[in-house]
Design a protein around this motif. Structure first.
Motif, PDB file in Angstrom:
ATOM      1  N   TYR A   1      30.188 -38.045  35.348  1.00  0.00           N
ATOM      2  CA  TYR A   1      31.310 -37.669  34.488  1.00  0.00           C
ATOM      3  C   TYR A   1      32.617 -37.911  35.230  1.00  0.00           C
ATOM      4  O   TYR A   1      32.825 -37.375  36.325  1.00  0.00           O
ATOM      5  CB  TYR A   1      31.192 -36.195  34.072  1.00  0.00           C
TER       6      TYR A   1
ATOM      7  N   SER B   1      36.099 -37.710  28.851  1.00  0.00           N
ATOM      8  CA  SER B   1      36.629 -37.127  27.618  1.00  0.00           C
ATOM      9  C   SER B   1      38.111 -37.455  27.518  1.00  0.00           C
ATOM     10  O   SER B   1      38.813 -37.473  28.526  1.00  0.00           O
ATOM     11  CB  SER B   1      36.459 -35.603  27.618  1.00  0.00           C
TER      12      SER B   1
ATOM     13  N   VAL C   1      34.242 -38.165  23.517  1.00  0.00           N
ATOM     14  CA  VAL C   1      33.513 -38.486  24.745  1.00  0.00           C
ATOM     15  C   VAL C   1      33.274 -39.987  24.682  1.00  0.00           C
ATOM     16  O   VAL C   1      32.718 -40.502  23.701  1.00  0.00           O
ATOM     17  CB  VAL C   1      32.184 -37.714  24.846  1.00  0.00           C
TER      18      VAL C   1
END
Length: 157
Positions: free
Chosen positions: A79, A117, A152
């Protein structure tokens, strides 16, 4: 990027400077985002915890830290979190080099996907990430909201 600049992995002693870069880089969004960006409330302690939950890369020249990006390993992806570049250093390829560092780390860790994101309201960001190879993965909703507030995005490496 400035000629003498480098991208390096952040260390815990960078936490105070990282905190300031985050606040300064996200200042332009104060009052423009709903919910407000959490970057404004970052503390050195929070940044240290985020470093220990994954890590970060910094852009630096002559001792001046002017950009950063955090990353957090997940089960099936890495991420990419909180990409920040000071306004006076934008437009010089800093963001791209920071993202490339995260993508390289993902490969080193055996991940084939990077996710991030981005707020729905920041449409210019959507387009920029698309040019870097990131596509729609899903919608997300901040706590306390009933409809999506962010996208996302994902890139398959």
């Amino acid at each position: 990027m400035p000629e003498s600049s480098l991208i390096r992995e952040a260390v815990s002693t960078d936490a105070m400077r990282l905190t300031q870069v985050l606040r300064d880089a996200f200042e332009e969004y104060r009052g423009r985002l709903d919910p407000p960006s959490s970057a404004h409330g970052k503390t050195e302690g929070v940044v240290r915890r985020e470093l220990s939950d994954g890590g970060a890369f910094v852009a630096e020249a002559d001792g001046v830290l002017f950009g950063c990006v955090f990353f957090h390993p997940k089960a099936d992806h890495l991420y990419l979190d909180r990409l920040a570049v000071l306004p006076s250093y934008r437009g010089q390829g800093v963001s791209l080099r920071l993202i490339q560092a995260v993508e390289s780390r993902a490969r080193e860790l055996g991940h084939t996907r990077v996710r991030l994101s981005v707020r729905l309201a920041l449409t210019s960001h959507h387009a920029w990430y698309a040019r870097q190879g990131y596509g729609f993965h899903s919608h997300g909703t901040h706590a306390g909201y009933t409809s999506p507030t962010f996208l996302v995005l994902e890139k398959v490496l």
